[in-house]
Scaffold this motif. Structure first.
Motif, PDB file in Angstrom:
ATOM      1  N   ASP A 127     -69.578   1.932  33.927  1.00  0.00           N
ATOM      2  CA  ASP A 127     -70.667   1.618  34.862  1.00  0.00           C
ATOM      3  C   ASP A 127     -72.013   2.164  34.393  1.00  0.00           C
ATOM      4  N   TYR A 128     -71.990   2.943  33.321  1.00  0.00           N
ATOM      5  CA  TYR A 128     -73.220   3.524  32.749  1.00  0.00           C
ATOM      6  C   TYR A 128     -73.232   3.211  31.250  1.00  0.00           C
ATOM      7  N   PRO A 129     -73.504   1.967  30.897  1.00  0.00           N
ATOM      8  CA  PRO A 129     -73.445   1.572  29.485  1.00  0.00           C
ATOM      9  C   PRO A 129     -74.627   2.135  28.694  1.00  0.00           C
ATOM     10  N   LEU A 130     -74.446   3.323  28.195  1.00  0.00           N
ATOM     11  CA  LEU A 130     -75.504   3.993  27.434  1.00  0.00           C
ATOM     12  C   LEU A 130     -75.391   3.624  25.959  1.00  0.00           C
ATOM     13  N   PRO A 131     -76.482   3.177  25.340  1.00  0.00           N
ATOM     14  CA  PRO A 131     -76.437   2.937  23.895  1.00  0.00           C
ATOM     15  C   PRO A 131     -76.337   4.283  23.179  1.00  0.00           C
ATOM     16  N   HIS A 132     -76.209   4.260  21.873  1.00  0.00           N
ATOM     17  CA  HIS A 132     -76.293   5.535  21.162  1.00  0.00           C
ATOM     18  C   HIS A 132     -77.643   6.157  21.493  1.00  0.00           C
ATOM     19  N   LEU A 133     -77.652   7.449  21.614  1.00  0.00           N
ATOM     20  CA  LEU A 133     -78.822   8.182  22.098  1.00  0.00           C
ATOM     21  C   LEU A 133     -80.115   7.557  21.572  1.00  0.00           C
ATOM     22  N   ASP A 134     -80.914   7.032  22.494  1.00  0.00           N
ATOM     23  CA  ASP A 134     -82.111   6.283  22.100  1.00  0.00           C
ATOM     24  C   ASP A 134     -83.394   6.795  22.741  1.00  0.00           C
ATOM     25  N   GLU A 135     -83.358   7.981  23.302  1.00  0.00           N
ATOM     26  CA  GLU A 135     -84.577   8.569  23.864  1.00  0.00           C
ATOM     27  C   GLU A 135     -85.396   9.194  22.736  1.00  0.00           C
ATOM     28  N   PRO A 136     -86.713   9.011  22.748  1.00  0.00           N
ATOM     29  CA  PRO A 136     -87.535   9.547  21.670  1.00  0.00           C
ATOM     30  C   PRO A 136     -87.719  11.067  21.715  1.00  0.00           C
ATOM     31  N   LEU A 137     -87.542  11.677  22.889  1.00  0.00           N
ATOM     32  CA  LEU A 137     -87.735  13.119  23.016  1.00  0.00           C
ATOM     33  C   LEU A 137     -86.396  13.805  23.292  1.00  0.00           C
TER      34      LEU A 137
ATOM     35  N   GLU B 147     -84.679   3.397  31.390  1.00  0.00           N
ATOM     36  CA  GLU B 147     -84.108   3.295  32.740  1.00  0.00           C
ATOM     37  C   GLU B 147     -82.648   3.718  32.767  1.00  0.00           C
ATOM     38  N   HIS B 148     -81.876   3.378  31.715  1.00  0.00           N
ATOM     39  CA  HIS B 148     -80.467   3.770  31.713  1.00  0.00           C
ATOM     40  C   HIS B 148     -80.325   5.295  31.696  1.00  0.00           C
ATOM     41  N   THR B 149     -81.227   5.982  31.036  1.00  0.00           N
ATOM     42  CA  THR B 149     -81.177   7.444  31.010  1.00  0.00           C
ATOM     43  C   THR B 149     -81.545   8.016  32.370  1.00  0.00           C
ATOM     44  N   LYS B 150     -82.566   7.471  32.985  1.00  0.00           N
ATOM     45  CA  LYS B 150     -82.975   7.951  34.321  1.00  0.00           C
ATOM     46  C   LYS B 150     -81.848   7.775  35.334  1.00  0.00           C
ATOM     47  N   LYS B 151     -81.186   6.638  35.298  1.00  0.00           N
ATOM     48  CA  LYS B 151     -80.064   6.377  36.207  1.00  0.00           C
ATOM     49  C   LYS B 151     -78.933   7.385  35.964  1.00  0.00           C
ATOM     50  N   TRP B 152     -78.604   7.620  34.693  1.00  0.00           N
ATOM     51  CA  TRP B 152     -77.560   8.570  34.331  1.00  0.00           C
ATOM     52  C   TRP B 152     -77.958   9.990  34.744  1.00  0.00           C
ATOM     53  N   ALA B 153     -79.188  10.356  34.504  1.00  0.00           N
ATOM     54  CA  ALA B 153     -79.667  11.701  34.863  1.00  0.00           C
ATOM     55  C   ALA B 153     -79.606  11.917  36.377  1.00  0.00           C
ATOM     56  N   ASP B 154     -80.006  10.934  37.154  1.00  0.00           N
ATOM     57  CA  ASP B 154     -79.941  11.052  38.612  1.00  0.00           C
ATOM     58  C   ASP B 154     -78.504  11.233  39.086  1.00  0.00           C
ATOM     59  N   LYS B 155     -77.581  10.490  38.487  1.00  0.00           N
ATOM     60  CA  LYS B 155     -76.174  10.591  38.878  1.00  0.00           C
ATOM     61  C   LYS B 155     -75.640  11.986  38.569  1.00  0.00           C
ATOM     62  N   ILE B 156     -75.849  12.469  37.367  1.00  0.00           N
ATOM     63  CA  ILE B 156     -75.309  13.774  36.962  1.00  0.00           C
ATOM     64  C   ILE B 156     -75.980  14.900  37.740  1.00  0.00           C
ATOM     65  N   ALA B 157     -77.271  14.798  37.988  1.00  0.00           N
ATOM     66  CA  ALA B 157     -77.988  15.834  38.741  1.00  0.00           C
ATOM     67  C   ALA B 157     -77.455  15.983  40.164  1.00  0.00           C
ATOM     68  N   SER B 158     -76.821  14.959  40.689  1.00  0.00           N
ATOM     69  CA  SER B 158     -76.357  14.990  42.082  1.00  0.00           C
ATOM     70  C   SER B 158     -75.067  15.785  42.283  1.00  0.00           C
ATOM     71  N   PHE B 159     -74.477  16.299  41.210  1.00  0.00           N
ATOM     72  CA  PHE B 159     -73.205  17.019  41.305  1.00  0.00           C
ATOM     73  C   PHE B 159     -73.364  18.505  41.022  1.00  0.00           C
ATOM     74  N   ASP B 160     -72.417  19.271  41.568  1.00  0.00           N
ATOM     75  CA  ASP B 160     -72.364  20.723  41.358  1.00  0.00           C
ATOM     76  C   ASP B 160     -71.363  21.109  40.282  1.00  0.00           C
ATOM     77  N   GLY B 161     -70.456  20.218  39.957  1.00  0.00           N
ATOM     78  CA  GLY B 161     -69.429  20.484  38.961  1.00  0.00           C
ATOM     79  C   GLY B 161     -68.755  19.186  38.563  1.00  0.00           C
ATOM     80  N   PHE B 162     -67.868  19.297  37.563  1.00  0.00           N
ATOM     81  CA  PHE B 162     -67.266  18.100  36.993  1.00  0.00           C
ATOM     82  C   PHE B 162     -65.828  18.340  36.567  1.00  0.00           C
TER      83      PHE B 162
END
Length: 188
Positions: free
Chosen positions: A43-53, A63-78
């Protein structure tokens, strides 16, 4: 309420990981000490790391990174559900982890693995990775052998030992997630 994400770390067709992740989620959902959510990397089809920073800057442009970051930030553990491929974890799980940094910090993580030797080597690799991300990995691990915990290498039939190990792993992930809450609060 403490929130725990169960990350399914395989996107392969006919993957055994889907059964494993659903088993973990079903067991976790019976608990009342935390909320659990299953996160499928399909559900989070991330390409190979493509962020410039670098991820530590949190200056995401895609946008795919922002969506993934929002999802992961919403949790306390995994709980990471990982296969073992060539003595390590899957490339898709490692890539998903590498996309972020701060969103992982000061969170607990437990591992449920599967493979020819239960996925033990994949977890050993992941323990090194999550340490760099300032995550607290719990001691308990569930290691499911394709030979003994799966019928015909494809139908999950967890042993009583694995069921008990999963209960202990979930206890530890929830406890450590709660214990690390002050560090997460201080960081924000």
């Amino acid at each position: 309420m403490t929130r725990i994400g169960i990350i399914l770390g395989s996107t392969r067709p006919k993957r055994n990981g889907e059964q494993v992740a659903n088993w973990v989620y079903d067991k976790a959902s019976q608990r009342d000490d935390a909320e659990f959510e299953l996160i499928d990397l399909r559900d989070y089809p991330l390409p190979h790391l493509d962020e410039p920073l670098p991820p530590a800057t949190r200056q995401y442009q895609k946008e795919h990174t922002k969506k993934w970051a929002d999802k992961i930030a919403s949790f306390d553990g995994f709980v990471f559900v990982t296969p073992e491929y060539n003595h390590s974890t899957s490339g898709v799980l490692k890539n998903a982890i590498d996309f972020l940094y701060t969103e992982w910090n000061n969170k607990a993580v437990g591992f449920v693995s599967y493979g020819g030797v239960g996925g033990a080597r994949a977890v050993e690799h992941l323990r090194l990775v999550v340490g760099e991300l300032q995550m607290a990995d719990v001691r308990q691990q569930v290691a499911l052998s394709l030979r003994t915990e799966f019928e015909d290498f494809s139908i999950l039939k967890p042993s009583e030992y694995s069921v008990q190990a999963l209960d202990t792993l979930l206890d530890q992930v929830v406890a450590w997630s709660q214990a690390l809450a002050p560090l997460r609060t201080a960081a924000t």
